[in-house]
Design a protein around this motif. Structure first.
Motif, mmCIF file in Angstrom:
data_model
loop_
_atom_site.group_PDB
_atom_site.id
_atom_site.type_symbol
_atom_site.label_atom_id
_atom_site.label_comp_id
_atom_site.label_asym_id
_atom_site.label_seq_id
_atom_site.Cartn_x
_atom_site.Cartn_y
_atom_site.Cartn_z
ATOM 1 N N HIS A 57 14.569 -8.261 -48.808
ATOM 2 C CA HIS A 57 13.540 -7.788 -47.892
ATOM 3 C C HIS A 57 14.109 -7.685 -46.482
ATOM 4 N N GLU A 58 13.539 -6.763 -45.714
ATOM 5 C CA GLU A 58 13.947 -6.601 -44.324
ATOM 6 C C GLU A 58 13.449 -7.779 -43.490
ATOM 7 N N ILE A 59 14.307 -8.311 -42.630
ATOM 8 C CA ILE A 59 13.911 -9.394 -41.731
ATOM 9 C C ILE A 59 12.944 -8.832 -40.691
ATOM 10 N N PRO A 60 11.836 -9.510 -40.392
ATOM 11 C CA PRO A 60 10.892 -9.025 -39.381
ATOM 12 C C PRO A 60 11.549 -8.858 -38.012
ATOM 13 N N TYR A 61 10.986 -8.005 -37.202
ATOM 14 C CA TYR A 61 11.522 -7.678 -35.888
ATOM 15 C C TYR A 61 11.501 -8.897 -34.949
ATOM 16 N N SER A 62 10.364 -9.608 -34.915
ATOM 17 C CA SER A 62 10.155 -10.650 -33.901
ATOM 18 C C SER A 62 11.198 -11.764 -33.901
ATOM 19 N N PRO A 63 11.485 -12.430 -35.030
ATOM 20 C CA PRO A 63 12.434 -13.559 -34.962
ATOM 21 C C PRO A 63 13.831 -13.139 -34.512
ATOM 22 N N ILE A 64 14.272 -11.963 -34.942
ATOM 23 C CA ILE A 64 15.599 -11.501 -34.510
ATOM 24 C C ILE A 64 15.612 -11.249 -33.012
ATOM 25 N N ASN A 65 14.585 -10.544 -32.525
ATOM 26 C CA ASN A 65 14.524 -10.180 -31.113
ATOM 27 C C ASN A 65 14.400 -11.404 -30.217
ATOM 28 N N ILE A 66 13.613 -12.383 -30.644
ATOM 29 C CA ILE A 66 13.464 -13.618 -29.859
ATOM 30 C C ILE A 66 14.790 -14.367 -29.789
ATOM 31 N N LEU A 67 15.497 -14.441 -30.899
ATOM 32 C CA LEU A 67 16.791 -15.127 -30.927
ATOM 33 C C LEU A 67 17.804 -14.438 -30.010
ATOM 34 N N LEU A 68 17.844 -13.115 -30.058
ATOM 35 C CA LEU A 68 18.791 -12.365 -29.224
ATOM 36 C C LEU A 68 18.464 -12.490 -27.737
ATOM 37 N N ASN A 69 17.202 -12.729 -27.417
ATOM 38 C CA ASN A 69 16.789 -12.827 -26.016
ATOM 39 C C ASN A 69 16.885 -14.244 -25.463
ATOM 40 N N ALA A 70 17.289 -15.203 -26.273
ATOM 41 C CA ALA A 70 17.320 -16.596 -25.829
ATOM 42 C C ALA A 70 18.210 -16.778 -24.596
ATOM 43 N N ILE A 71 19.439 -16.282 -24.653
ATOM 44 C CA ILE A 71 20.359 -16.432 -23.513
ATOM 45 C C ILE A 71 19.901 -15.623 -22.306
ATOM 46 N N PRO A 72 19.520 -14.320 -22.469
ATOM 47 C CA PRO A 72 19.003 -13.582 -21.309
ATOM 48 C C PRO A 72 17.793 -14.246 -20.653
#
Length: 286
Positions: A57-72
């Motif tokens: 299954h495709e991973i949902p958008y939100s958890p990936i995006n939140i993780l990538l934005n942690a450092i910024p």
């Protein structure tokens, strides 16, 4: 306090509308065209498509995006401004929520139209956020941090970084979509340049007989100083003063109007400044 509360409410409403518009853009133009917008959003979509290849299954958008934005987001809280980062975080969370919940809708299958109009919408969304002191997250935090620290426009540098992400997408999923994504990102960047001018600089040369009064007005209005030089007109050989000042581009129209109010006969030459070195006042983010 009432003025600040109204301003925060306006910021919140703008951020909610911007996140909704961003999600609509993702679920209509971006997904239909198979494009990669660049930044954290593009990297999120790229990871989602990689997950489709190797996971059931495709991973949902939100958890990936939140993780990538942690450092910024950390950079925002640490170096830019807490309230600024708070509203940006609302933008990130709402965009993820709307994107995951909203059904896909096709407007057109023409990839070039998708790249152009999707890029325009993306640039409008980023401009909306920046106009109320917020961002869409990801590389926007880095661009603003570098702009404040180095006093330069960095959006074209971010465009170059995004091209690297799109290169990876081209290797994995085909170069046609990656190249169209570069068109998307270029249109988005140019739209941003047109609509948002806070990090652009404008140089003013003002020939006037009221230089001291105009210099005081510029400082009161923009917190920028000015240099006053003496000059002689080549035709009538009359003595004049030439005022030189560099201000934020979004203040130029207002400042020129005020100059006209002070001296209706002033000669004003406004020039876009592409490179600046030295001290330049930047309004801090809250």
């Amino acid at each position: 306090m009432k003025i600040e509360a109204k301003r925060d409410l306006r910021r919140l409403i703008t951020v909610v509308l911007a996140s909704l518009l961003m999600a609509i853009n993702i679920k209509t133009f971006v997904r239909t065209g198979g494009l990669y917008p660049g930044g954290a959003t593009g990297l999120t979509i790229l990871i989602q498509r990689i997950s489709q290849m190797y996971l059931p299954h495709e991973i949902p958008y939100s958890p990936i995006n939140i993780l990538l934005n942690a450092i910024p987001v950390y950079i925002g809280f640490r170096f830019i401004g807490k309230k600024f980062t708070f509203f940006s975080l609302i933008m990130i969370l709402l965009t993820g929520f709307f994107t995951d919940m909203m059904p896909a809708h096709v407007i057109t299958y023409d990839t070039l139209l998708i790249a152009v109009f999707g890029g325009i919408i993306n640039g409008v969304v980023i401009s909306l956020c920046l106009s109320v002191d917020a961002t869409t997250g990801g590389t926007d935090f880095i661009a603003i941090y570098l702009s404040q620290k180095c006093g330069m426009e960095t959006w074209n540098l971010i465009l170059g970084f995004n091209v690297l992400i799109l290169g990876a997408a081209g290797v994995l999923f085909g170069w046609d979509k990656a190249l169209y994504s570069i068109v998307f990102q270029y249109v988005s960047t140019q739209t941003l340049h047109t609509l948002y001018r806070d990090f652009q600089r404008q140089t003013l040369f003002v020939v006037t007989d009221k230089a001291e009064e105009i210099a005081k007005m510029i400082f009161d209005e923009t917190h920028h100083g000015a240099s006053i030089m003496h000059a002689e007109g080549s035709h009538e050989h009359k003595d004049h003063q030439v005022l030189y000042s560099v201000i934020a581009a979004d203040s130029a129209r207002h400042v020129i109007k005020r100059i006209r109010d002070i001296d209706a006969h002033a000669f004003v030459n406004s020039i876009r400044t592409t490179e600046l070195s030295g001290r330049f006042y930047m309004k801090p983010k809250d």
